[in-house]
Each structure stands twice: as C-alpha cells, then as structure tokens.
Design a protein around this motif. Structure first.
Motif, PDB file in Angstrom:
ATOM      1  N   LEU A 155       7.264   3.508   4.030  1.00  0.00           N
ATOM      2  CA  LEU A 155       6.036   4.080   3.449  1.00  0.00           C
ATOM      3  C   LEU A 155       5.863   4.055   1.986  1.00  0.00           C
ATOM      4  O   LEU A 155       4.870   3.676   1.398  1.00  0.00           O
ATOM      5  CB  LEU A 155       6.003   5.515   3.963  1.00  0.00           C
ATOM      6  N   SER A 156       7.177   4.041   1.451  1.00  0.00           N
ATOM      7  CA  SER A 156       7.160   3.944  -0.105  1.00  0.00           C
ATOM      8  C   SER A 156       8.539   3.176  -0.279  1.00  0.00           C
ATOM      9  O   SER A 156       9.711   3.541   0.236  1.00  0.00           O
ATOM     10  CB  SER A 156       6.708   5.319  -0.666  1.00  0.00           C
ATOM     11  N   PHE A 157       8.625   2.741  -1.855  1.00  0.00           N
ATOM     12  CA  PHE A 157       9.802   2.205  -2.289  1.00  0.00           C
ATOM     13  C   PHE A 157       9.843   2.709  -3.913  1.00  0.00           C
ATOM     14  O   PHE A 157       8.829   2.367  -4.401  1.00  0.00           O
ATOM     15  CB  PHE A 157       9.933   0.838  -2.357  1.00  0.00           C
ATOM     16  N   GLY A 202       8.720   5.478  -4.994  1.00  0.00           N
ATOM     17  CA  GLY A 202       7.508   5.846  -5.361  1.00  0.00           C
ATOM     18  C   GLY A 202       6.330   5.326  -5.433  1.00  0.00           C
ATOM     19  O   GLY A 202       5.279   5.742  -5.378  1.00  0.00           O
ATOM     20  N   THR A 203       6.438   3.906  -5.103  1.00  0.00           N
ATOM     21  CA  THR A 203       5.110   3.004  -4.876  1.00  0.00           C
ATOM     22  C   THR A 203       4.792   3.004  -3.358  1.00  0.00           C
ATOM     23  O   THR A 203       5.628   2.629  -2.571  1.00  0.00           O
ATOM     24  CB  THR A 203       5.676   1.563  -5.353  1.00  0.00           C
ATOM     25  N   ARG A 204       3.414   3.200  -3.074  1.00  0.00           N
ATOM     26  CA  ARG A 204       3.159   3.344  -1.501  1.00  0.00           C
ATOM     27  C   ARG A 204       3.167   1.829  -1.226  1.00  0.00           C
ATOM     28  O   ARG A 204       2.655   1.019  -1.761  1.00  0.00           O
ATOM     29  CB  ARG A 204       1.719   3.869  -1.486  1.00  0.00           C
ATOM     30  N   ILE A 205       3.635   1.649  -0.077  1.00  0.00           N
ATOM     31  CA  ILE A 205       3.814   0.230   0.603  1.00  0.00           C
ATOM     32  C   ILE A 205       2.798   0.257   1.672  1.00  0.00           C
ATOM     33  O   ILE A 205       2.728   1.025   2.661  1.00  0.00           O
ATOM     34  CB  ILE A 205       5.308   0.004   1.088  1.00  0.00           C
ATOM     35  N   THR A 206       1.944  -1.007   1.514  1.00  0.00           N
ATOM     36  CA  THR A 206       0.873  -1.335   2.440  1.00  0.00           C
ATOM     37  C   THR A 206       1.270  -2.681   3.164  1.00  0.00           C
ATOM     38  O   THR A 206       0.786  -2.888   3.978  1.00  0.00           O
ATOM     39  CB  THR A 206      -0.460  -1.451   1.757  1.00  0.00           C
ATOM     40  N   SER A 207       2.245  -3.393   2.561  1.00  0.00           N
ATOM     41  CA  SER A 207       2.470  -4.881   3.263  1.00  0.00           C
ATOM     42  C   SER A 207       3.728  -5.084   2.936  1.00  0.00           C
ATOM     43  O   SER A 207       4.425  -4.903   1.921  1.00  0.00           O
ATOM     44  CB  SER A 207       1.328  -5.827   2.856  1.00  0.00           C
ATOM     45  N   TRP A 208       4.436  -6.070   3.806  1.00  0.00           N
ATOM     46  CA  TRP A 208       5.559  -6.341   3.501  1.00  0.00           C
ATOM     47  C   TRP A 208       5.560  -7.489   2.130  1.00  0.00           C
ATOM     48  O   TRP A 208       6.811  -7.497   1.486  1.00  0.00           O
ATOM     49  CB  TRP A 208       6.399  -7.391   4.557  1.00  0.00           C
ATOM     50  N   ASP A 209       4.726  -8.130   2.096  1.00  0.00           N
ATOM     51  CA  ASP A 209       4.652  -8.967   0.828  1.00  0.00           C
ATOM     52  C   ASP A 209       4.718  -8.231  -0.335  1.00  0.00           C
ATOM     53  O   ASP A 209       4.867  -8.822  -1.539  1.00  0.00           O
ATOM     54  CB  ASP A 209       3.301  -9.818   0.938  1.00  0.00           C
ATOM     55  N   GLN A 210       4.277  -7.029  -0.321  1.00  0.00           N
ATOM     56  CA  GLN A 210       4.197  -5.954  -1.341  1.00  0.00           C
ATOM     57  C   GLN A 210       5.581  -5.662  -1.717  1.00  0.00           C
ATOM     58  O   GLN A 210       6.167  -5.475  -2.669  1.00  0.00           O
ATOM     59  CB  GLN A 210       3.270  -4.917  -1.301  1.00  0.00           C
ATOM     60  N   LEU A 211       6.417  -5.309  -0.640  1.00  0.00           N
ATOM     61  CA  LEU A 211       7.707  -4.763  -0.536  1.00  0.00           C
ATOM     62  C   LEU A 211       8.789  -5.671  -1.098  1.00  0.00           C
ATOM     63  O   LEU A 211       9.641  -5.420  -2.010  1.00  0.00           O
ATOM     64  CB  LEU A 211       8.178  -4.259   0.608  1.00  0.00           C
ATOM     65  N   THR A 217      14.896   4.641  -3.600  1.00  0.00           N
ATOM     66  CA  THR A 217      14.549   5.659  -2.822  1.00  0.00           C
ATOM     67  C   THR A 217      13.629   5.185  -1.890  1.00  0.00           C
ATOM     68  O   THR A 217      12.386   4.964  -2.128  1.00  0.00           O
ATOM     69  CB  THR A 217      13.999   6.724  -3.557  1.00  0.00           C
ATOM     70  N   ILE A 218      13.595   5.164  -0.364  1.00  0.00           N
ATOM     71  CA  ILE A 218      12.772   4.738   0.296  1.00  0.00           C
ATOM     72  C   ILE A 218      12.486   5.644   1.453  1.00  0.00           C
ATOM     73  O   ILE A 218      13.168   6.319   1.975  1.00  0.00           O
ATOM     74  CB  ILE A 218      13.214   3.391   1.029  1.00  0.00           C
ATOM     75  N   VAL A 219      11.181   5.906   1.449  1.00  0.00           N
ATOM     76  CA  VAL A 219      10.640   6.699   2.555  1.00  0.00           C
ATOM     77  C   VAL A 219       9.950   6.173   3.843  1.00  0.00           C
ATOM     78  O   VAL A 219       9.262   5.101   3.564  1.00  0.00           O
ATOM     79  CB  VAL A 219       9.322   7.614   1.798  1.00  0.00           C
ATOM     80  N   VAL A 220      10.608   6.385   4.942  1.00  0.00           N
ATOM     81  CA  VAL A 220      10.234   5.814   6.045  1.00  0.00           C
ATOM     82  C   VAL A 220       9.679   6.965   7.084  1.00  0.00           C
ATOM     83  O   VAL A 220       9.842   8.019   7.014  1.00  0.00           O
ATOM     84  CB  VAL A 220      11.534   5.098   6.863  1.00  0.00           C
TER      85      VAL A 220
END
Length: 435
Positions: free
Chosen positions: A203-205, A207-216, A229-232
C-alpha cells in the motif's frame, strides 16, 4: 503428444515466416509493376523449384528451402557510362573489373529491345526508392499489426502491487542463476527479515502511496541502504513492516545486461495480463525498434559468443539465432505447459519480432540489402538535383555495379554468419525452459 505439438508449432512458425517473406517481396513487386518495371520472377524460398506457374511475363513459385525469397526486377544494374547495353560482353581484364562486367553481361542477356524504358535503372530515383523501401516497410507493418493485435486483443503481462515471491537471501545478479541456492555466507534478504509473505499487497513505501509496481521499483532502488517502512494489506488487514534495504547488484532493466548497484528489498510481483490501447502499441513499437537497432549494433560481439558456444561455451539466452533456432523455440513453446492462449501469444510475439528484425536489417545501407539500393537511389536524386540547381550536365544514373565487390564480400559475410548461427542452433540451441 508433446512431439506432435512441437511439430505443429514449428510448421505454424515456418508458415508464418514464408508468408512474411512473400509479403516482403510482394512489397517490392507491386510498386515495381505499378511503375512499369519488368518483373520476371516472384519466388518464396531458395534452392530447387518445387512449384511454379507463369502469369503474363512473371513466373510465381515456391522453392525447396523456406529461408527467404526473391523478386527479379529486370535492369537493376545500368551499363557503364557511355557503354552501349547491346555491346556488353564478359570481360577478361582484372578480377574486379571482370566481376563487374560479367555481372552486367548476365543481366543484359535477358533484356531485349522492347524492354527499353521498363528497366529498373531507367526509372526516376524516387520510384526506385519506393520499390526498394516497400519490402522492409511491409515487414514493419506486419510487426505493427501482430504486436498491435497481441497487445490490444490479448494483452501484455503487467506487474501488480501484490507480492509473488519473497527472496530468501541476497544474491548479486552477476552470480544469479536458475539453480543458485542460498548458502550460509549469503545475507538474509531485507524482505525476509521484514516478514513479507506471498500475497501481501503493498500500500505504501516510506509514506508514499503505491499504486503500481513501476512506481515502487525506483523508490526501492533509490533507498539504497536506508530504513524502509512498508505498509501491506494481508488477509484484509493492514500491517506495517520495517527493515533496511541494502545495496545490491541488479540488472538495469529487464532488457538490459548492464548491472547497477541500487537499493534491494527482495520481492517480486504477481503479473496480470491486461489489454492495452493504441497509444501503448505505438510506444512499445518505438521501444522495440530502438532495442532491435541496439541489438544489431551488438551483433558482431554477440556472434563471437555464439561461435564460442559451438565449441562448448555457454550460449547466452539473448544471443542471435537463425530460422532453425527460432523454429525450435516455436516448437518448444507449442509443447510447453502454457495455456493455449499463452502459446498463441508467444508465437505471435516471436513472429512479430522476427519481422521487425528483418525490416531493420534490410534497411542497413549496404548492398546486397535493400538499404544499399535505397542509398544508391537517394544519391542519384541528390546528384541530379544539384546538377539541375547549378545548371550542370546530368551526371546520369548511379552505377551500383561498381559496388558489386563490396556487395559480394557483404553477402559472403552474411552467409557465413547464417551458417554459424545454424550450427550453433543445432549444437548448442537456446532453450526457453530448463530440462
């Protein structure tokens, strides 16, 4: 059943290659006939004639070796400046001049007086350019249609934000292989330390909200060896995982052999086949074209590796291969455990990539390739245009026959490369699947 599927895959692929080659030659023939040029032969394949039929002045047929094709347009080579075409004879002078004059003689043995004005060299430079460029352009169109149909109707795998695998240990890309096992000296991967599980949705990495794997991916790589810190989302509930990413060697991209030292976590995504739009097709074709041009630039270097593989060296998965190797890969795909849709997509992709390669290879400005004739036509247009602009005498046709020695050397190199690839594809073939 596996053997039958392999044969079916090979037959379908070879048929696709023959159709592609025939359409390439059709791309040359149709504008040639439209411009009034004389076309005497149109054949798919090389070697012994298996079947042929004559329609008008053109013989159409099929040859025994399904590895190419040709269309014969009469008058590709002009007579030497000031030379009467009817008086061309085989030469007995030096070897290079003999080569040129003998080729002219062979060309003009089939030309009669009524062919005047219909010979290739007598046509306007832009007509010659269109005729020679149309062949490889047909292959570009075929590649675009195949890739377009594949991406828009079937789709392409897109990485999701759900974890597919969790790496147990840290292995540099330079040492990684399908059989590489973790050892006691390997570091535990950050993902393993953090407690990642297969099925976790990120969900986030930091503090950055994750919407795609290319973003992560760039976020992980830029994090180097800093805290993460990763929220899953796991089983419907959110969970916060903490760790330190580490610096590790990885491939710069999926299509690059270059290794870079970047932040590493140790997870890989699930993939979902998603249909794409027309814009994606255009963008992807651009990337594939650039990648193919770069591969052509590395071709000599890759060929050295292919030669070494014949005598026991390792065959790289991305090394070039012949039509024999490509057919073998097609058979391997057909007999694999993939679904029917996946097999079809893989075969279409293979044929599309081959058409794109054939197009770009033929655009190389060197005889006997189409690009060599295209450069000759363009140079003729430039010379005659400048002569008209500065009111100078017409310099006449570009004499491509003078380039025959270079063309023969280039053709010999192409043949040697082809034979080398065929041998490698038999002795040490590329295998998509282990075992």
């Amino acid at each position: 059943m596996s053997v039958l599927l392999t044969i079916v895959g090979i037959v379908l692929f070879v048929a696709g290659v023959l159709i592609s080659v025939s359409l390439h030659e059709l791309g040359h023939m149709l504008p040639a006939k439209a411009f009034g040029m004389k076309v005497t032969q149109f054949f798919a394949g090389f070697g012994r004639t298996v079947w042929s039929i004559k329609r008008g002045e053109t013989e159409y047929g099929l040859k025994a070796i399904p590895a190419g094709g040709f269309v014969r347009i009469v008058g590709m080579m002009p007579p030497a400046k000031g030379q009467d075409p009817s008086k061309i004879r085989k030469a007995n002078t030096g070897p290079i001049q003999s080569m040129i004059e003998n080729a002219r003689s062979a060309e003009y043995e089939t030309i009669s007086a009524e062919d005047e004005g219909r010979l290739f060299y007598q046509k306007a430079w832009w007509k010659k350019l269109i005729v020679m460029a149309s062949g490889p352009l047909v292959n570009v169109v075929i590649a675009f249609v195949l890739f377009g149909g594949l991406y828009m109707m079937y789709g392409t795998p897109v990485a999701q934000t759900t974890v597919s695998t969790v790496t147990d240990c840290v292995v540099p890309a330079s040492q990684a292989s399908a059989n590489r096992k973790c050892t006691d000296t390997d570091k535990l991967s950050p993902a393993k330390e953090a407690g990642f599980q297969v099925g976790d949705k990120i969900l986030s990495f930091n503090g950055t909200r994750i919407t795609s794997w290319d973003q992560l991916t760039p976020l992980i790589r830029a994090n180097t060896d800093k805290p993460a810190t990763i929220v899953v989302e796991r089983n419907g509930a959110q969970k916060t995982l903490t760790t330190h990413t580490i610096v590790n060697q990885v491939q710069e991209s999926a299509t690059s052999d270059k290794l870079v030292s970047v932040g590493f976590l140790g997870i890989s995504p699930t993939e979902k086949v998603v249909r794409q739009d027309f814009g994606f097709v255009v963008n992807q074709m651009g990337k594939l074209t650039v990648g193919t041009v770069q591969a052509l630039g590395k071709f000599p270097e890759k060929l050295v590796g292919v030669a070494k593989s014949i005598v026991g060296g390792k065959r790289d998965q991305d090394s070039p291969m012949s039509i024999v190797g490509a057919s073998r890969v097609a058979g391997e795909v057909a007999s694999s455990s993939m679904t029917t849709a996946q097999k079809g997509a893989a075969l279409v992709s293979l044929l599309a990539a081959l058409n794109l390669f054939l197009a770009l290879f033929n655009f190389i400005p060197l005889l006997p390739l189409d690009g060599g004739h295209m450069i000759g036509a363009i140079w003729e247009g430039v010379r005659r245009g400048l002569a008209r602009l500065f009111r100078r005498p017409d310099p006449g046709y570009v004499d491509v026959a003078k380039l025959l020695p270079i063309a023969y050397v280039a053709a010999s190199v192409i043949v040697v490369m082809g034979v080398l690839l065929v041998i490698a594809d038999i002795v040490n073939p590329i295998k998509l699947f282990n075992g």
